[in-house]
Write a protein that holds these residues in place. Structure first.
Motif, PDB file in Angstrom:
ATOM      1  N   GLU A 295       0.700  -1.220   0.132  1.00 37.57           N
ATOM      2  CA  GLU A 295      -0.075   0.042   0.058  1.00 37.57           C
ATOM      3  C   GLU A 295       0.893   1.453  -0.151  1.00 37.57           C
ATOM      4  OE1 GLU A 295      -3.123  -0.018  -0.429  1.00 37.57           O
ATOM      5  OE2 GLU A 295      -3.292  -2.144  -0.458  1.00 37.57           O
ATOM      6  N   THR A 296       2.088   1.144  -0.373  1.00 34.74           N
ATOM      7  CA  THR A 296       2.949   2.308  -0.330  1.00 34.74           C
ATOM      8  C   THR A 296       3.766   2.178  -1.837  1.00 34.74           C
ATOM      9  OG1 THR A 296       4.705   1.308   0.602  1.00 34.74           O
ATOM     10  CG2 THR A 296       3.155   2.296   2.088  1.00 34.74           C
ATOM     11  N   LYS A 297       4.678   3.474  -2.191  1.00 32.26           N
ATOM     12  CA  LYS A 297       5.244   3.243  -3.365  1.00 32.26           C
ATOM     13  C   LYS A 297       6.173   2.059  -3.370  1.00 32.26           C
ATOM     14  CE  LYS A 297       7.167   6.836  -5.050  1.00 32.26           C
ATOM     15  NZ  LYS A 297       8.124   8.058  -5.125  1.00 32.26           N
ATOM     16  N   ARG A 298       6.632   1.491  -2.338  1.00 30.27           N
ATOM     17  CA  ARG A 298       7.523   0.195  -2.336  1.00 30.27           C
ATOM     18  C   ARG A 298       7.071  -0.665  -3.123  1.00 30.27           C
ATOM     19  NH1 ARG A 298       8.609  -2.875   2.908  1.00 30.27           N
ATOM     20  NH2 ARG A 298       9.887  -4.564   2.301  1.00 30.27           N
ATOM     21  N   GLY A 299       5.683  -1.172  -3.003  1.00 30.24           N
ATOM     22  CA  GLY A 299       5.167  -2.449  -3.617  1.00 30.24           C
ATOM     23  C   GLY A 299       3.756  -2.303  -4.434  1.00 30.24           C
ATOM     24  N   PHE A 300       3.112  -0.912  -4.366  1.00 31.47           N
ATOM     25  CA  PHE A 300       1.895  -0.744  -4.844  1.00 31.47           C
ATOM     26  C   PHE A 300       2.034  -0.724  -6.217  1.00 31.47           C
ATOM     27  CE2 PHE A 300      -1.458   1.474  -6.944  1.00 31.47           C
ATOM     28  CZ  PHE A 300      -2.559   1.166  -6.322  1.00 31.47           C
ATOM     29  N   HIS A 301       1.043  -1.675  -6.927  1.00 29.81           N
ATOM     30  CA  HIS A 301       0.917  -1.701  -8.572  1.00 29.81           C
ATOM     31  C   HIS A 301      -0.773  -1.532  -8.608  1.00 29.81           C
ATOM     32  CE1 HIS A 301       0.705  -2.575 -12.724  1.00 29.81           C
ATOM     33  NE2 HIS A 301       2.073  -2.311 -12.887  1.00 29.81           N
ATOM     34  N   PRO A 302      -1.424  -0.789  -9.423  1.00 28.03           N
ATOM     35  CA  PRO A 302      -2.638  -0.943  -9.768  1.00 28.03           C
ATOM     36  C   PRO A 302      -3.250  -1.953 -10.037  1.00 28.03           C
ATOM     37  CG  PRO A 302      -1.709   0.479 -11.521  1.00 28.03           C
ATOM     38  CD  PRO A 302      -0.556   0.002 -10.348  1.00 28.03           C
ATOM     39  N   ARG A 303      -2.568  -3.062 -10.660  1.00 26.24           N
ATOM     40  CA  ARG A 303      -3.021  -4.326 -11.092  1.00 26.24           C
ATOM     41  C   ARG A 303      -2.728  -5.374 -10.039  1.00 26.24           C
ATOM     42  NH1 ARG A 303      -0.814  -2.866 -16.136  1.00 26.24           N
ATOM     43  NH2 ARG A 303       0.680  -4.423 -15.768  1.00 26.24           N
ATOM     44  N   SER A 304      -2.225  -4.937  -8.930  1.00 25.73           N
ATOM     45  CA  SER A 304      -1.723  -6.068  -7.952  1.00 25.73           C
ATOM     46  C   SER A 304      -3.056  -6.441  -7.145  1.00 25.73           C
ATOM     47  CB  SER A 304      -0.537  -5.586  -7.150  1.00 25.73           C
ATOM     48  OG  SER A 304      -0.456  -6.205  -6.067  1.00 25.73           O
ATOM     49  N   VAL A 305      -3.520  -7.771  -6.915  1.00 28.56           N
ATOM     50  CA  VAL A 305      -4.565  -7.927  -5.992  1.00 28.56           C
ATOM     51  C   VAL A 305      -4.140  -7.654  -4.568  1.00 28.56           C
ATOM     52  CG1 VAL A 305      -5.454  -9.791  -7.544  1.00 28.56           C
ATOM     53  CG2 VAL A 305      -3.833 -10.284  -5.778  1.00 28.56           C
ATOM     54  N   ASN A 306      -3.198  -7.601  -4.402  1.00 27.78           N
ATOM     55  CA  ASN A 306      -2.887  -7.390  -2.919  1.00 27.78           C
ATOM     56  C   ASN A 306      -2.661  -5.767  -2.650  1.00 27.78           C
ATOM     57  OD1 ASN A 306      -2.145 -10.146  -1.792  1.00 27.78           O
ATOM     58  ND2 ASN A 306      -0.272  -9.898  -3.033  1.00 27.78           N
ATOM     59  N   SER A 307      -2.596  -4.914  -3.561  1.00 30.51           N
ATOM     60  CA  SER A 307      -2.704  -3.754  -3.626  1.00 30.51           C
ATOM     61  C   SER A 307      -4.231  -3.061  -3.816  1.00 30.51           C
ATOM     62  CB  SER A 307      -1.805  -2.939  -4.527  1.00 30.51           C
ATOM     63  OG  SER A 307      -0.467  -3.316  -4.325  1.00 30.51           O
ATOM     64  N   THR A 308      -5.047  -3.834  -4.400  1.00 31.47           N
ATOM     65  CA  THR A 308      -6.179  -3.467  -4.567  1.00 31.47           C
ATOM     66  C   THR A 308      -7.402  -4.134  -4.017  1.00 31.47           C
ATOM     67  OG1 THR A 308      -6.154  -4.748  -6.681  1.00 31.47           O
ATOM     68  CG2 THR A 308      -5.488  -2.475  -7.051  1.00 31.47           C
ATOM     69  N   GLU A 309      -8.162  -4.618  -4.740  1.00 30.90           N
ATOM     70  CA  GLU A 309      -9.415  -5.316  -4.333  1.00 30.90           C
ATOM     71  C   GLU A 309      -9.244  -6.902  -3.889  1.00 30.90           C
ATOM     72  OE1 GLU A 309     -12.269  -4.871  -7.739  1.00 30.90           O
ATOM     73  OE2 GLU A 309     -12.531  -2.772  -7.215  1.00 30.90           O
ATOM     74  N   GLY A 310      -8.085  -7.291  -4.017  1.00 27.59           N
ATOM     75  CA  GLY A 310      -7.794  -8.733  -3.335  1.00 27.59           C
ATOM     76  C   GLY A 310      -8.154  -9.578  -4.150  1.00 27.59           C
ATOM     77  N   TRP A 311      -7.960 -11.195  -4.020  1.00 27.66           N
ATOM     78  CA  TRP A 311      -8.222 -12.061  -4.881  1.00 27.66           C
ATOM     79  C   TRP A 311      -9.588 -12.627  -4.992  1.00 27.66           C
ATOM     80  CZ3 TRP A 311      -3.853 -14.627  -6.808  1.00 27.66           C
ATOM     81  CH2 TRP A 311      -2.348 -14.347  -6.253  1.00 27.66           C
ATOM     82  N   ASN A 312     -10.087 -13.054  -6.100  1.00 29.74           N
ATOM     83  CA  ASN A 312     -11.224 -13.589  -6.148  1.00 29.74           C
ATOM     84  C   ASN A 312     -11.708 -14.590  -5.048  1.00 29.74           C
ATOM     85  OD1 ASN A 312     -11.121 -12.408  -8.607  1.00 29.74           O
ATOM     86  ND2 ASN A 312     -10.988 -14.452  -9.782  1.00 29.74           N
ATOM     87  N   THR A 313     -12.825 -14.298  -4.469  1.00 35.78           N
ATOM     88  CA  THR A 313     -13.487 -15.349  -3.281  1.00 35.78           C
ATOM     89  C   THR A 313     -13.354 -16.632  -3.836  1.00 35.78           C
ATOM     90  OG1 THR A 313     -15.462 -14.870  -3.794  1.00 35.78           O
ATOM     91  CG2 THR A 313     -14.419 -13.557  -2.050  1.00 35.78           C
ATOM     92  N   THR A 314     -13.426 -17.096  -5.207  1.00 37.06           N
ATOM     93  CA  THR A 314     -13.153 -18.318  -5.647  1.00 37.06           C
ATOM     94  C   THR A 314     -11.968 -18.911  -6.333  1.00 37.06           C
ATOM     95  OG1 THR A 314     -14.182 -17.583  -7.705  1.00 37.06           O
ATOM     96  CG2 THR A 314     -15.879 -18.590  -6.282  1.00 37.06           C
ATOM     97  N   SER A 315     -11.108 -18.277  -5.857  1.00 32.83           N
ATOM     98  CA  SER A 315      -9.757 -18.403  -6.562  1.00 32.83           C
ATOM     99  C   SER A 315      -9.290 -19.836  -6.024  1.00 32.83           C
ATOM    100  CB  SER A 315      -8.546 -17.249  -6.120  1.00 32.83           C
ATOM    101  OG  SER A 315      -8.345 -17.317  -4.962  1.00 32.83           O
ATOM    102  N   ALA A 316      -8.034 -20.078  -6.447  1.00 33.55           N
ATOM    103  CA  ALA A 316      -7.436 -21.272  -6.270  1.00 33.55           C
ATOM    104  C   ALA A 316      -6.850 -21.557  -4.724  1.00 33.55           C
ATOM    105  CB  ALA A 316      -6.360 -21.882  -7.301  1.00 33.55           C
ATOM    106  N   LEU A 317      -6.812 -20.106  -4.196  1.00 34.94           N
ATOM    107  CA  LEU A 317      -6.325 -20.208  -2.843  1.00 34.94           C
ATOM    108  C   LEU A 317      -6.770 -21.237  -1.838  1.00 34.94           C
ATOM    109  CD1 LEU A 317      -5.533 -16.402  -2.145  1.00 34.94           C
ATOM    110  CD2 LEU A 317      -3.859 -18.068  -2.713  1.00 34.94           C
ATOM    111  N   SER A 318      -8.283 -21.641  -2.167  1.00 32.23           N
ATOM    112  CA  SER A 318      -8.735 -22.493  -1.129  1.00 32.23           C
ATOM    113  C   SER A 318      -8.182 -23.989  -1.239  1.00 32.23           C
ATOM    114  CB  SER A 318     -10.163 -22.625  -1.818  1.00 32.23           C
ATOM    115  OG  SER A 318     -10.347 -23.331  -3.112  1.00 32.23           O
ATOM    116  N   PHE A 319      -7.365 -23.998  -2.377  1.00 27.97           N
ATOM    117  CA  PHE A 319      -6.610 -25.290  -2.356  1.00 27.97           C
ATOM    118  C   PHE A 319      -5.255 -25.342  -1.450  1.00 27.97           C
ATOM    119  CE2 PHE A 319      -8.478 -25.192  -6.688  1.00 27.97           C
ATOM    120  CZ  PHE A 319      -9.596 -26.424  -6.262  1.00 27.97           C
TER     121      PHE A 319
END
Length: 140
Positions: free
Chosen positions: A40-64
């Motif tokens: 959330e700072t200049k250090r690592g923010f990117h407008p297309r980064s899921v961690n910087s913006t709206e997050g992962w899809n709730t149905t993403s593969a992270l459930s695995f």
């Protein structure tokens, strides 16, 4: 049900990215503060980064993530180097993974004082000398 809803809405429900700096509280876990300090700072923010913006899809593969990914890691014959920060919240996973590996071509490097996100971009903490030595030894 969520995938059906996403299809009907022609969008994906998001799980939310990192907390914003003004959302941090004194009792916020330290690793969450570290992610905010990165994503959330200049250090690592990117407008297309899921961690910087709206997050992962709730149905993403992270459930695995609960799948036994390391179940057969003892069969890996290739050289493996595992690098983790001494203060990384994820250090336990690195150590667990390393314990399952077999052979003499494996190395665990715990970086003194480093956190998980320090090893993303803090060039003074990334053990380039150890990485280079490992590559020179095993990845010719």
């Amino acid at each position: 049900a969520q995938r059906t809803e996403d299809y009907k809405n022609d969008t994906f429900a998001r799980a939310g990215g990192c907390l914003k700096p003004d959302e941090l509280q004194p009792d916020t876990p330290e690793f969450v503060k570290q992610y905010t300090a990165y994503y959330e700072t200049k250090r690592g923010f990117h407008p297309r980064s899921v961690n910087s913006t709206e997050g992962w899809n709730t149905t993403s593969a992270l459930s695995f993530i609960n799948l036994p990914f390391l179940q057969r890691s003892n069969e890996i014959q290739s050289a493996v180097m595992v690098v983790a920060g001494e203060k990384a919240h994820s250090r336990y996973f690195s150590e667990d993974a390393f314990r399952k590996l077999q052979g003499s071509n494996k190395e665990l490097v715990i970086v003194p004082g480093a956190t998980h996100t320090d090893l993303y971009d803090q060039l003074d903490k990334i053990p380039f000398d150890k990485i280079d030595e490992f590559y020179q030894t095993y990845l010719k």
